[in-house]
Scaffold this motif. Structure first.
Motif, PDB file in Angstrom:
ATOM      1  N   ASP A  83      -5.219  -4.896  -3.602  1.00 21.24           N
ATOM      2  CA  ASP A  83      -4.784  -5.263  -2.246  1.00 21.24           C
ATOM      3  C   ASP A  83      -3.283  -5.004  -2.169  1.00 21.24           C
ATOM      4  OD1 ASP A  83      -3.639  -7.269  -3.726  1.00 21.24           O
ATOM      5  OD2 ASP A  83      -5.087  -8.794  -3.123  1.00 21.24           O
ATOM      6  N   LEU A  84      -2.687  -5.353  -1.061  1.00 20.69           N
ATOM      7  CA  LEU A  84      -1.272  -5.020  -0.871  1.00 20.69           C
ATOM      8  C   LEU A  84      -0.385  -5.701  -1.923  1.00 20.69           C
ATOM      9  CD1 LEU A  84       0.790  -3.492   0.782  1.00 20.69           C
ATOM     10  CD2 LEU A  84       0.890  -5.431   2.357  1.00 20.69           C
ATOM     11  N   ASP A  85      -0.661  -6.973  -2.210  1.00 22.20           N
ATOM     12  CA  ASP A  85       0.186  -7.701  -3.170  1.00 22.20           C
ATOM     13  C   ASP A  85       0.148  -7.056  -4.553  1.00 22.20           C
ATOM     14  OD1 ASP A  85       0.660  -9.351  -1.108  1.00 22.20           O
ATOM     15  OD2 ASP A  85      -0.131 -11.169  -2.020  1.00 22.20           O
ATOM     16  N   PHE A  87      -0.824  -4.058  -5.257  1.00 17.64           N
ATOM     17  CA  PHE A  87      -0.296  -2.701  -5.158  1.00 17.64           C
ATOM     18  C   PHE A  87       1.233  -2.712  -5.301  1.00 17.64           C
ATOM     19  CE2 PHE A  87       1.647   0.628  -2.556  1.00 17.64           C
ATOM     20  CZ  PHE A  87       1.201   1.741  -3.241  1.00 17.64           C
ATOM     21  N   ILE A  88       1.880  -3.642  -4.605  1.00 15.40           N
ATOM     22  CA  ILE A  88       3.344  -3.705  -4.632  1.00 15.40           C
ATOM     23  C   ILE A  88       3.834  -4.080  -6.038  1.00 15.40           C
ATOM     24  CG2 ILE A  88       5.383  -4.905  -3.687  1.00 15.40           C
ATOM     25  CD1 ILE A  88       4.186  -2.842  -1.762  1.00 15.40           C
ATOM     26  N   GLU A  89       3.048  -4.880  -6.734  1.00 16.13           N
ATOM     27  CA  GLU A  89       3.401  -5.221  -8.121  1.00 16.13           C
ATOM     28  C   GLU A  89       3.539  -3.953  -8.969  1.00 16.13           C
ATOM     29  OE1 GLU A  89       1.209  -7.967 -11.043  1.00 16.13           O
ATOM     30  OE2 GLU A  89       0.729  -8.749  -9.069  1.00 16.13           O
ATOM     31  N   ASN A 168      12.339  -5.387   2.874  1.00 16.98           N
ATOM     32  CA  ASN A 168      11.117  -6.013   2.347  1.00 16.98           C
ATOM     33  C   ASN A 168      10.845  -7.332   3.071  1.00 16.98           C
ATOM     34  OD1 ASN A 168      12.206  -5.007  -0.948  1.00 16.98           O
ATOM     35  ND2 ASN A 168      10.890  -3.881   0.477  1.00 16.98           N
ATOM     36  N   ARG A 169       9.601  -7.462   3.527  1.00 12.47           N
ATOM     37  CA  ARG A 169       9.250  -8.661   4.304  1.00 12.47           C
ATOM     38  C   ARG A 169       9.240  -9.923   3.456  1.00 12.47           C
ATOM     39  NH1 ARG A 169       4.295  -5.916   7.642  1.00 12.47           N
ATOM     40  NH2 ARG A 169       3.712  -5.302   5.526  1.00 12.47           N
ATOM     41  N   ASP A 170       9.144  -9.746   2.132  1.00  9.99           N
ATOM     42  CA  ASP A 170       9.145 -10.929   1.263  1.00  9.99           C
ATOM     43  C   ASP A 170      10.544 -11.241   0.719  1.00  9.99           C
ATOM     44  OD1 ASP A 170       9.046  -8.545  -0.122  1.00  9.99           O
ATOM     45  OD2 ASP A 170       7.632  -9.247  -1.650  1.00  9.99           O
ATOM     46  N   ASP A 196       8.554  -3.376   5.152  1.00  4.61           N
ATOM     47  CA  ASP A 196       7.358  -3.160   4.327  1.00  4.61           C
ATOM     48  C   ASP A 196       7.196  -4.300   3.340  1.00  4.61           C
ATOM     49  OD1 ASP A 196       9.282  -2.584   2.431  1.00  4.61           O
ATOM     50  OD2 ASP A 196       8.573  -0.564   1.988  1.00  4.61           O
ATOM     51  N   ASN A 197       6.375  -4.073   2.304  1.00  2.07           N
ATOM     52  CA  ASN A 197       6.031  -5.115   1.315  1.00  2.07           C
ATOM     53  C   ASN A 197       5.092  -6.150   1.938  1.00  2.07           C
ATOM     54  OD1 ASN A 197       7.350  -4.074  -0.905  1.00  2.07           O
ATOM     55  ND2 ASN A 197       8.201  -6.049  -1.482  1.00  2.07           N
ATOM     56  N   PRO A 198       4.626  -7.128   1.140  1.00  2.00           N
ATOM     57  CA  PRO A 198       3.601  -8.042   1.664  1.00  2.00           C
ATOM     58  C   PRO A 198       4.005  -8.717   2.971  1.00  2.00           C
ATOM     59  CG  PRO A 198       3.782  -8.265  -0.699  1.00  2.00           C
ATOM     60  CD  PRO A 198       4.886  -7.337  -0.295  1.00  2.00           C
ATOM     61  N   THR A 223       7.901  -0.907  12.113  1.00  2.50           N
ATOM     62  CA  THR A 223       7.514  -1.896  11.097  1.00  2.50           C
ATOM     63  C   THR A 223       6.103  -1.610  10.614  1.00  2.50           C
ATOM     64  OG1 THR A 223       7.198  -4.230  10.544  1.00  2.50           O
ATOM     65  CG2 THR A 223       6.577  -3.579  12.772  1.00  2.50           C
ATOM     66  N   HIS A 224       5.868  -1.923   9.347  1.00  8.52           N
ATOM     67  CA  HIS A 224       4.493  -1.912   8.878  1.00  8.52           C
ATOM     68  C   HIS A 224       3.726  -3.067   9.527  1.00  8.52           C
ATOM     69  CE1 HIS A 224       5.711   0.864   5.793  1.00  8.52           C
ATOM     70  NE2 HIS A 224       4.521   0.868   5.232  1.00  8.52           N
ATOM     71  N   LEU A 225       2.497  -2.794   9.916  1.00  9.38           N
ATOM     72  CA  LEU A 225       1.530  -3.857  10.199  1.00  9.38           C
ATOM     73  C   LEU A 225       0.292  -3.400   9.439  1.00  9.38           C
ATOM     74  CD1 LEU A 225       2.249  -4.605  13.956  1.00  9.38           C
ATOM     75  CD2 LEU A 225       2.135  -6.332  12.147  1.00  9.38           C
TER      76      LEU A 225
HETATM   77  N1  ADE Z   1       5.181  -0.289   0.471  1.00  7.03           N
HETATM   78  C1  ADE Z   1       4.668   0.896   0.151  1.00  7.03           C
HETATM   79  N2  ADE Z   1       3.532   1.118   0.820  1.00  7.03           N
HETATM   80  C2  ADE Z   1       3.332   0.036   1.599  1.00  7.03           C
HETATM   81  C3  ADE Z   1       2.343  -0.334   2.522  1.00  7.03           C
HETATM   82  N3  ADE Z   1       1.321   0.456   2.832  1.00  7.03           N
HETATM   83  N4  ADE Z   1       2.435  -1.525   3.101  1.00  7.03           N
HETATM   84  C4  ADE Z   1       3.461  -2.340   2.830  1.00  7.03           C
HETATM   85  N5  ADE Z   1       4.424  -2.033   1.976  1.00  7.03           N
HETATM   86  C5  ADE Z   1       4.360  -0.851   1.366  1.00  7.03           C
END
Ligand code: ADE
Ligand code: ZN
Length: 372
Positions: A83-85, A87-89, A168-170, A196-198, A223-225
């Motif tokens: 998942d995103l978390d 993945f970011i790790e 980074n959103r976190d 981006d980020n979680p 922004t990422h959503l």
């Molecule tokens: N950083 C790299 N890819 C990302 C994604 N798809 N969503 C959030 N952060 C990211």
């Protein structure tokens, strides 16, 4: 068998072979059309372009000890992301290979070289300044590398390469604000900012002052959503209310809410969709993403296809994804063209250059009359 029967059987076999050859010629023609068609890449993370081999090579030249003996072991590690978390790790772990200005230049240039034969003529590339400054790499080092890549991409490949700084959103609002101010001297190269980020619970509110300041400084905003994450619908509405964005990265859950569709369309907000996420295959995921991309395209939303983190996601670059949309999602030539056209319309180049790209795009289509 009579002579007559043998002759009929022979002719049938020849006909079947001819049909097979014709079909594979068609498939080749469609493949070259989709790959060669001019396109703009608007959702690609510098750090996510790192392939397993790049990581090992860069670790070795920086005399850093790798936990992974070979590329297969790095790929095994990528399978951990679910998942995103998670993945970011993995993403944060692997990007730590990058240390010098040359590393940043080199990673960006490896990407440009990989997509130059996939029709990519313009790239707006994300990078995560905080992920580098927090591990002690000065922003000036990162920017020196990106500046060189910007120049070399044009000189060596004729590709126009620009950057978008993602906060980074976190991490805290203050950190984002500090980095935003530090980016001011690079406004010519960094055309916009993103997030981006979680996806933390209060992320749209938290970054409202950052985006207001970014607008004041003349940075474009996106922004990422992310797709199917908790609270996504509330986050979409809060982003529209508070962040004054011009694009949304992913944003496929817009397709689930008719009022959101209407609002995003009315405001002319573009979506940069990514059909794939994660190194591993997740049953049904590609299909559901392609279905939502089609719904949004049909609803008149300015949506285009992008690759996100191709190095960390089964090496699927932008051309591969357009091909996937055709082969797995049945996207027609008309749909494929509409997505690519949107990539130019959604880009943040100036109008003169956009008109030039659009003219070249139309000429290219007219010169390639492949039907599908
Ligand atoms: N950083 C790299 N890819 C990302 C994604 N798809 N969503 C959030 N952060 C990211
Ligand atoms: Zn992304």
């Amino acid at each position: 068998m009579s002579r007559w029967l043998r002759l009929t059987a022979g002719l049938t076999l020849l006909l079947a072979l001819a049909i097979r050859v014709h079909a594979s010629e068609d498939a080749d023609a469609i493949r070259s059309f989709i790959m060669g068609m001019p396109k703009a890449e608007l959702h690609i993370h510098l750090e996510g372009t790192l392939e397993a081999e790049d990581y090992l090579e860069i670790m070795a030249r920086n005399d850093l000890p790798s936990r992974y003996p070979d590329a297969a072991a790095v790929r095994d590690r990528l399978q951990y992301a679910r998942d995103l978390d998670t993945f970011i790790e993995v993403y944060e772990e692997l990007l730590s290979a990058m240390q010098t200005a040359w590393d940043f230049e080199d990673v960006a240039m490896r990407y440009v070289a990989r997509v130059a034969d996939q029709g990519v003529v313009h790239v707006e590339m994300f990078f995560d300044p905080q992920m580098h400054t927090y591990r002690g790499i000065p922003l000036a080092t990162v920017m020196a590398g990106l500046q060189r890549a910007h120049e070399r991409a044009r000189e060596e490949f004729g590709v126009s390469l620009w950057f978008i700084a993602c906060f980074n959103r976190d991490r805290s609002r203050d950190s984002a604000l500090r980095h935003l101010e530090a980016l001011r001297p690079y406004r010519d190269l960094v055309i916009g900012v993103g997030l981006d980020n979680p996806e933390e619970i209060d992320f749209p509110e938290k970054f409202a002052p950052v985006f207001a300041r970014a607008a004041e400084l003349g940075f474009r905003r996106t922004t990422h959503l992310d797709v199917d994450v908790p609270n996504t619908n509330a986050h979409h509405w809060a982003v529209l209310d508070l962040l004054d964005v011009e694009r949304i990265d992913h944003g496929l859950n817009v397709a689930d809410d008719p009022e959101l569709i209407q609002e995003v369309r009315a405001r002319g907000i573009a979506l940069t969709a990514c059909p794939t996420l994660l190194f591993r295959e997740i049953p049904g995921r590609l299909e559901s993403r392609l279905a939502r991309i089609r719904t949004l395209l049909q609803a008149g939303i300015q949506i285009s296809l992008h690759s996100d983190d191709p190095g960390l996601m089964r090496d699927l670059y932008i051309g591969d994804l357009y091909l996937l949309a055709h082969e797995e999602g049945g996207f027609s030539r008309k749909e494929i063209e509409a997505l690519a056209r949107n990539s130019f319309l959604s880009s943040w180049i100036d109008d003169d250059r956009r008109n030039a790209w659009m003219g070249a795009f139309d000429d290219w289509l007219a010169a390639h009359p492949v039907a599908f």
